[in-house]
Design an enzyme around this catalytic site. Structure first.
Site, PDB file in Angstrom:
ATOM      1  N   ASP A  71       1.362  -3.838  -1.682  1.00  0.00           N
ATOM      2  CA  ASP A  71       0.884  -2.992  -0.588  1.00  0.00           C
ATOM      3  C   ASP A  71       0.296  -1.663  -1.096  1.00  0.00           C
ATOM      4  O   ASP A  71       0.597  -1.216  -2.216  1.00  0.00           O
ATOM      5  CB  ASP A  71       2.031  -2.651   0.368  1.00  0.00           C
ATOM      6  CG  ASP A  71       2.385  -3.814   1.267  1.00  0.00           C
ATOM      7  OD1 ASP A  71       1.856  -4.917   1.033  1.00  0.00           O
ATOM      8  OD2 ASP A  71       3.194  -3.623   2.193  1.00  0.00           O
ATOM      9  N   HIS A  82       4.463  -2.858  -4.557  1.00  0.00           N
ATOM     10  CA  HIS A  82       3.398  -1.882  -4.301  1.00  0.00           C
ATOM     11  C   HIS A  82       2.549  -1.666  -5.555  1.00  0.00           C
ATOM     12  O   HIS A  82       3.074  -1.642  -6.669  1.00  0.00           O
ATOM     13  CB  HIS A  82       3.985  -0.530  -3.872  1.00  0.00           C
ATOM     14  CG  HIS A  82       4.766  -0.606  -2.594  1.00  0.00           C
ATOM     15  ND1 HIS A  82       6.082  -1.020  -2.559  1.00  0.00           N
ATOM     16  CD2 HIS A  82       4.409  -0.343  -1.305  1.00  0.00           C
ATOM     17  CE1 HIS A  82       6.509  -0.987  -1.299  1.00  0.00           C
ATOM     18  NE2 HIS A  82       5.522  -0.588  -0.520  1.00  0.00           N
TER      19      HIS A  82
END
Length: 708
Positions: free
Chosen positions: A90, A242
């Site tokens: 992400d 991430h």
């Protein structure tokens, strides 16, 4: 500065090209800054949002898989097959960590799904293309990383649409998967989260949550990230990691250990679409969508450039303001000490005071009376330049051996001054505006400097007489600073650019040798002063030669006056630009005066509105403490000289209580005047003539300042 020239002819049409250019530039800058602020202003890493009620959430959603299809009302959920792990990342792309993660994935021949934000995709379109080129899926993580639980339908659609366009422009694909920011596992879906998932479905997309959270956003260490990411059983899972939003070195290190460990245990690692059996994570974008994406990316890139440039300009402007303050303090000190040491032999030669007048009935009597009250031998020549308000008839009653009246058809102020200079019978002439009141000693203090045979002109100290209003007070502050610091600086550097039309003394023979007052610029006083210096004459400043002038009483009148002053100054600078290459007094003007004038009276004001805009957007979108600090320094360095100037001029410092408000209102107006003047010059638009409305000054000529 001089009052405007006046001609009985059809006025030039108001220039419009400069307004179009000015408004276009300002609108573009504001629009790009707004885009930068909205899209790139703030970013927070993923964290689990607090849970609300769950009354409206279907049980199948809370107990099902991480891919939720809410496109057709009743939700359909999917989960990865057993021993299958979907790798997701992400918040990217990030120029540091995304390439590092791609390298690890390539090394182990593993594909993943990257949920990118529209802001970062538009910032780094090349990285989005790299993700697609490496065979990975690209998902939508909203444009600004907003919590979709807290926004409505329109904001949700805008967030998703922005990101779709950015990805389409960068990689030519339209994502079908959406990862809501701040989301967690299906079991954590509450009523607000479910409504946001329904909106995602209404947009024709799949919502993707996660089953396993690596918690790499907490940076607990690579070993902890590996432990958090390792499945506890053989059920398929969607792993949340991430590739942006901070230091992701632990993620990279953990990934390099996690992938081979899971592969050794027989786990199949891949994209979300592969893990849940979805046919595709997106579709090829259409040409229209790709073109719109390119435009969006271009706008975001431009907004980055503008924002970075404005932050740089904020620093540059602060440095310039500091430099100006230091230079002013040094030159002011030198000027004060030099003045104390200078001893000139008395000059008793008579002087002629020339007053050009066009519709000056309101103030001409006070001007004549104040000149006649001078403690130096003077004669007065009033040149009526075709007045239509009875000015000449009013002056006639003062005509005597000491006062002469000359009438002429309206030809402009410069022509009226030339008529008066031609009629003068003295070598020393003092030029005074028809709305100005002199103190008794003004003429005497001016002419004393002509004891130096090298002095060709002397600038007096023009002061605002109508200072009771707020606008008058602001102009009063401006005049005191300008005359007591700027002109001292010019005097010390021997590069005075302007002897103001309100009050200035000249050698008549020097003016006549130059062909008289110039008539081809809007600032004849500046033009004449520069011409005299290029002819080898020194021009000096006399603080005690005070003249009280009527300043514009309305914003409209002020705008017209300053607009003409600034435009005329630019004309004069361009006309005398060759002084930069000349020697002697001309060279001092060209290499000292003109650069200082352009730097601090043109460039700095042009930059100042952008500086304020940069400070405002910087405070709202980035390191507000640093940006705000630069802004306050910039304002303070403009305020410090004001206190010094008021002390030197013997003015009441309490007037400076209005300075903060002046900085935020009046200063902006003056800056816009300079911007408009520069844009007008660049656009080549003609500037119409303006006659300012006068009401007349009521000042005691024996004590104009009212000081005891």
């Amino acid at each position: 500065m001089a009052t405007s020239r006046h001609r009985h002819r059809r006025p030039d049409p108001a220039p419009r090209a400069h307004w179009f250019l000015l408004i276009s530039v300002l609108a573009a800058v504001v629009g790009l800054l707004a885009l930068h602020a909205v899209v790139l202003g703030g970013f927070h890493s993923d964290e689990t949002a607090p849970q609300s009620t769950t009354a409206s959430v279907p049980d199948s959603v809370r107990t099902g898989g991480s891919l939720i299809d809410a496109r057709n009302g009743a939700p359909v959920v999917r989960r990865p097959t057993d021993k299958t792990l979907a790798l997701t990342f992400d918040d990217g792309p990030d120029p540091t960590w995304t390439p590092a993660i791609l390298a690890v994935l390539d090394r182990y021949h593993v594909k993943a799904t990257f949920f990118v934000t529209g802001a970062h995709a538009a910032e780094y379109p090349g990285l989005v293309r790299d993700i697609a080129a490496h065979g990975h899926d690209i998902g939508n993580h909203t444009a600004t990383h907003v919590d979709l639980r807290t926004v409505g339908d329109l904001r949700t659609q805008l967030e998703l649409r922005f990101t779709d366009l950015a990805v389409a422009g960068a990689a030519g694909v339209s994502p079908a998967l959406v990862r809501p920011p701040y989301s967690a596992t299906p079991a954590s879906v509450d009523d607000p989260a479910w409504r946001s998932i329904q909106r995602i479905g209404a947009a024709g997309k799949f919502a993707v949550l996660s089953d396993t959270d690596s918690e790499d956003w907490q940076r607990p260490g690579a070993a902890a990230v590996v432990a958090n990411s390792t499945p506890k059983d053989d059920r398929g899972t969607v792993l949340l990691m991430h590739d942006a939003g901070g230091d992701r070195s632990q993620t990279v290190a953990a990934l390099d250990r996690l992938i081979p460990a899971l592969q050794a245990q027989g786990w199949r690692l891949g994209t979300v679409s592969d893990a849940v059996g979805l046919a595709s994570a997106g579709a090829p974008a259409g040409l229209g969508q790709i073109a719109a994406g390119w435009l969006l990316i271009g706008a975001v890139q431009a907004s980055n450039v503008v924002a970075d440039l404005l932050v740089a300009l904020l620093i540059v402007a602060s440095v310039l303001a500091a430099l100006r303050t230091v230079v002013m303090l040094i030159t002011t000190t030198v000027h004060v000490r030099r003045r104390r040491r200078t001893k000139l032999r008395p000059v008793t030669a008579p002087a002629t005071v020339i007053i050009p007048a066009y519709n000056e009935r309101a103030g001409i009597e006070a001007t004549i009376r104040s000149v006649l009250a001078s403690d130096h031998r003077v004669t007065v020549i009033v040149v009526d330049d075709g007045s239509t308000d009875g000015t000449a008839e009013l002056v006639e009653k003062y005509v005597s051996r000491r006062v002469r009246l000359t009438r002429q058809a309206n030809a402009g102020k410069a022509a009226a001054l030339n008529t008066g200079i031609a009629a003068a019978r003295t070598e020393l002439v003092v030029l005074v505006d028809g709305d100005t009141v002199l103190e008794p000693g003004t003429v005497r203090t001016l002419v004393q400097h002509f004891a130096d045979p090298g002095v060709g002109a002397v600038s007096g100290n023009a002061k605002v007489g109508n200072r009771r209003s707020l606008l008058g007070q602001w102009q009063h502050i401006e005049y005191v600073i300008g005359f007591n610091l700027d002109r001292r600086l010019y005097d010390v550097l021997e590069c005075m650019p302007t002897v103001p039309g309100a009050i200035g003394a000249f050698r008549r023979s020097a003016v006549m040798r130059l062909g008289g007052i110039p008539v081809d610029t809007l600032a004849e006083d500046t033009d004449l002063t520069m011409a005299m210096e290029r002819d080898g004459w020194r021009v000096v400043y006399e603080q005690e030669a005070r003249a009280w002038t009527e300043a514009p009483a309305t914003l409209g009148q002020l705008w017209k006056q300053r607009y003409r002053w600034c435009y005329g100054t630019l004309q004069a600078v361009w006309k005398h630009r060759r002084a930069v290459l000349e020697r002697g007094a001309a060279g001092r003007l060209g290499r000292r005066g003109l650069p200082y004038l352009l730097l601090f009276q043109v460039l700095l004001p042009v930059l100042a509105p952008l500086v304020d805009a940069a400070a405002l957007f910087g405070i709202l979108t980035s390191d507000w403490l640093t940006v705000g600090g630069y802004w306050l320094i910039f304002l303070a360095l403009q305020a410090i000289p004001a206190v010094i100037a008021f002390r030197l001029d013997g003015e009441r410092v309490r007037s400076l209580l209005l300075l903060p408000l002046q900085q935020f209102v009046y200063r902006q107006l003056m800056y816009l005047v300079v911007v408009q003047s520069v844009v007008t010059a660049l656009a080549g638009a003609p500037l119409p003539w303006h006659k300012l409305h006068r009401t007349g000054l009521t000042i005691d000529t024996a004590n104009p300042s009212g000081r005891s």
